[in-house]
Design a protein around this motif. Structure first.
Motif, short mmCIF file in Angstrom:
data_model
loop_
_atom_site.label_atom_id
_atom_site.label_comp_id
_atom_site.label_asym_id
_atom_site.label_seq_id
_atom_site.Cartn_x
_atom_site.Cartn_y
_atom_site.Cartn_z
N GLY A 14 0.84 -1.19 0.00
CA GLY A 14 0.00 0.00 0.00
C GLY A 14 0.88 1.25 0.00
O GLY A 14 1.72 1.42 -0.89
N GLY A 15 0.74 2.06 1.02
CA GLY A 15 1.51 3.29 1.08
C GLY A 15 2.88 3.12 1.72
O GLY A 15 3.68 4.05 1.74
N VAL A 50 12.67 -16.40 -0.03
CA VAL A 50 12.16 -17.78 -0.02
C VAL A 50 10.88 -17.96 -0.82
O VAL A 50 10.31 -19.04 -0.82
N GLY A 51 10.42 -16.88 -1.48
CA GLY A 51 9.26 -17.05 -2.34
C GLY A 51 7.93 -16.81 -1.66
O GLY A 51 6.88 -17.05 -2.23
N LYS A 52 7.98 -16.33 -0.41
CA LYS A 52 6.72 -16.04 0.27
C LYS A 52 6.15 -14.73 -0.27
O LYS A 52 4.94 -14.58 -0.39
N LEU A 53 7.05 -13.80 -0.59
CA LEU A 53 6.65 -12.53 -1.20
C LEU A 53 7.40 -12.38 -2.52
O LEU A 53 8.50 -12.92 -2.67
N ILE A 54 6.79 -11.66 -3.45
CA ILE A 54 7.48 -11.37 -4.70
C ILE A 54 7.76 -9.87 -4.74
O ILE A 54 6.84 -9.07 -4.60
N PRO A 55 9.02 -9.46 -4.90
CA PRO A 55 9.34 -8.04 -4.91
C PRO A 55 8.68 -7.35 -6.11
O PRO A 55 8.42 -7.98 -7.13
N ASP A 56 8.42 -6.04 -5.94
CA ASP A 56 7.82 -5.28 -7.05
C ASP A 56 8.82 -5.10 -8.18
O ASP A 56 8.46 -5.07 -9.34
#
Lengths: 252, 401
Positions: A14-15, A50-56
């Motif tokens: 978000g912000g 580890v693939g839990k989040l994907i960077p923007d």
């Protein structure tokens, strides 16, 4: 060229800019610590690895291959294991079974339909798991119900589960958080033992400066999602920027 | 034995003995006695015991091991039944090809439904499976009438082609058989006041159930079974340990769907008709009850639960007011009527009430189901025995001192 190369990684919730242009290079078979005040983005960074989040945006290369867009199990099969902030174990299974599962994952890959073989006849993997349990001083607890153990034991079990896979890179998210003093010391000893074998790269997030300064060979300081400095422990200790990030300017 | 450890072998042998002697064990009361109505040893009911046992064993592989609660397993039961009846209509009255087709088709169904439903977990998975099952039920009732024969249900008829053995059936409907052995063939043995029915159909079902039970024990003890238990325990850890949970859960779903199809095929083999109501959500709910009542995640629990519920459904439901009056006939009239009024809602058509109460009691006091109850009783005995031997040891010590 390190075994783990993070370049220009951004992540926004978000912000909130959780990670802003993070660069990180971890040399093979060293212990690299990431420190920083609460909310600095340490766990977010780990989740991107580890693939839990994907960077923007940005790139994460491990061992010459990109990890972005891969699922957690694929990244683990590449050789990255992770110890969580709160121990993630199979609470309903026995201690030995907990360590057997990563052994199967290492030998058979992400999926194998082995419904006819019996777990009890896998002598080789069983020996491997028992050896690992001896390494972390838990051999006597192998038939215990994993969920009923103390937090320190759960943590050691989780490390055993990661180490038995012989990962190339071990990520540790606050491995001593919420531990009693004695457990912390045991954990430090165990981690040092692993580090000194020089066959595994460690990347550790930690609040306890005792742990950080006794373990790490390189330290990266994160603040508000961006790396402030990266240096050896001795140089980090007196660094004015680090003091500023932790204590605020007025007190410097 | 058979690649099992000692404990599992003992269990398997015990189950084998119980199923083989079920016609005798389930008929403990002489035919003319007042208790005869509690006898459950007639072929129709015994077949139901083992067939629903298979259904519950299969359901337990999914629910007991992975924790994924499917609310639509009756769809596979129904698909199995329809496939089997079609095999009887088109190919042969031999039950073997019918059962094989039932397992195969329900496996394909489970693959499709599982592939979609397993994208979600928890309550959403349950709702998706329920939706699929209700969809199958309603389709079977309406649009698919050419295949399912709608409300009437799919039945055999005299002008069925039956490629392999159609010629022999002139005038009357043929009966299902296994290479000539008729499923309805029953040998009645009278011994004194007792009477036992040994039915061919029951023994076919019982042998298949034993095989299904053995297979489920093997799955429970296999690395595959270990992974399924890991899915239930901590799916996140499993994924971060390099294992892809999706194909594991899908395989479990398909296997349990095939078990349900096998049960459906056997139901049709014993009585060759298939109706849409077999797919209704109440039928899906029943297998959930069976598994939980017996003990989800245990080996023998589902079979016990299935037997328990089917016994209630068939025996308790037959106790009507007349029977009650004969029971309480010795009491004075007023008390007799009073007791009958009290008991009335719990028996006969009200058997669901008793079952519901039993279910509540089990879930509240024995979360591990009937199996946990058995274990507790076992422990109680062992402790008492232990105390006794301690006491004896003490007694033998004292004089020596």
């Amino acid at each position: 060229m390190g075994i783990l190369e993070v370049k220009g990684v951004n992540k926004r919730f978000g912000g909130l800019q959780a990670l802003g242009d993070v660069n990180l290079s971890v040399t093979e078979n060293t212990c690299h610590a990431i420190i920083g005040p609460n909310g600095a983005g340490k766990s977010t960074l780990l989740n991107c690895l580890v693939g839990k989040l994907i960077p923007d945006s940005g790139s994460v290369m491990f061992d010459g291959q990109s990890v972005l867009g891969r699922k957690p199990f694929e990244i683990n099969q590449m050789g990255i294991s992770r110890v969580f902030q709160t121990p993630e174990i199979f609470a309903d299974l026995s201690v030995l079974e907990n360590v057997l599962i990563p052994c199967f994952a290492k030998r058979d890959g992400a999926f194998r339909m082995h419904a006819v073989e019996q777990v009890s006849s896998e002598a080789e993997l069983r020996d491997m798991a028992l050896h690992m349990l001896e390494d972390v001083n838990m051999a006597d607890k192998r038939d215990h119900h994993a969920g009923t153990m103390s937090r320190g034991d759960k943590r050691r079990l989780e490390m055993a589960m990661c180490l038995v896979q012989k990962p190339k890179l071990l990520l540790l998210d606050e491995p001593t958080a919420g531990m009693a003093r004695a457990d912390t010391n045991n954990t430090i000893d165990l981690l040092k033992k692993i580090r000194d074998r020089r066959d595994i790269t460690m990347c550790i997030i930690e609040h306890d400066m005792n742990v950080v300064f006794s373990m790490a060979e390189r330290i990266t300081v994160l603040a508000q999602g961006t790396p402030l400095v990266e240096d050896t422990p001795d140089n980090i200790k007196g660094h004015p920027k680090v003091r500023e990030a932790y204590l605020g300017e007025a007190q410097v | 034995m058979l690649g099992l450890n000692r404990k599992d072998t003992t269990l398997l042998i015990a189950v084998a003995i119980l199923t083989m002697f079920a016609p005798i064990i389930l008929n403990p009361f002489p035919v003319d006695s007042a208790m005869a109505q509690f006898n459950a040893g007639y072929p129709d009911l015994m077949q139901r015991f083992v067939i629903f046992g298979i259904f519950a064993i299969g359901f337990n592989i999914l629910f007991g091991l992975t924790g994924y609660l499917s609310f639509g397993h009756a769809a596979f039961l129904g698909v199995g039944s329809y496939s089997a009846v079609w095999m009887f209509k088109l190919l042969s009255m031999n039950v073997l090809p019918a059962i094989l087709l039932a397992v195969l088709i329900s496996g394909v169904f489970a693959l499709v439904i599982g592939y979609v439903s397993l994208r979600r977990s928890g309550i959403y998975f349950s709702i998706l499976t329920l939706a699929f099952a209700q969809m199958s039920f309603n389709l079977a009732y309406s649009v698919l009438t050419p295949i399912t024969n709608g409300e009437t249900g799919l039945q055999l008829s005299l002008d069925d082609p039956r490629i392999l053995d159609g010629a022999g059936s002139a005038g009357s409907l043929p009966v299902t058989n296994l290479f000539g052995l008729e499923m309805r063939a029953t040998e009645t043995v009278n011994l004194g006041p007792w009477s036992w029915d040994f039915s061919a159909g029951y023994y076919v079902c019982a042998l298949i159930m034993l095989a299904a039970f053995y297979l489920s024990v093997r799955i429970f003890r296999s690395p595959f079974g270990l992974m399924l238990r890991a899915v239930k325990s901590n799916q996140q850890r499993l994924n971060y340990t390099g294992l892809n949970s999706r194909p594991y859960t899908l395989a479990a779903f398909v296997i349990s769907g095939m078990y349900a199809g096998l049960a459906g095929g056997l139901l049709a083999s014993m009585d060759p008709l298939a109706g849409a109501e077999r797919m209704q959500w109440t039928a899906s709910g029943e297998v959930v009850l069976m598994t939980i009542l017996g003990g989800a995640g245990t080996l023998i629990g589902p079979v016990l639960g299935a037997g328990f519920i089917k016994y209630f459904e068939n025996i308790f439901s037959k106790i009507n007011d007349n029977v009650l009056h004969t029971w309480f006939a010795v009491l004075p009239d007023g008390i007799e009527d009073f007791l009958v009024t009290i008991v009335h809602p719990f028996v006969g058509k009200g058997w669901h009430l008793t079952l519901g109460l039993m279910f509540m009691l089990v879930v509240i006091f024995l979360p591990g189901g009937l199996v946990e109850g058995g274990q507790r009783i076992g422990r109680l005995f062992r402790r008492r025995k232990g105390k006794q031997t301690d006491a004896e040891a003490d007694a033998s010590k004292t004089p020596a001192e």
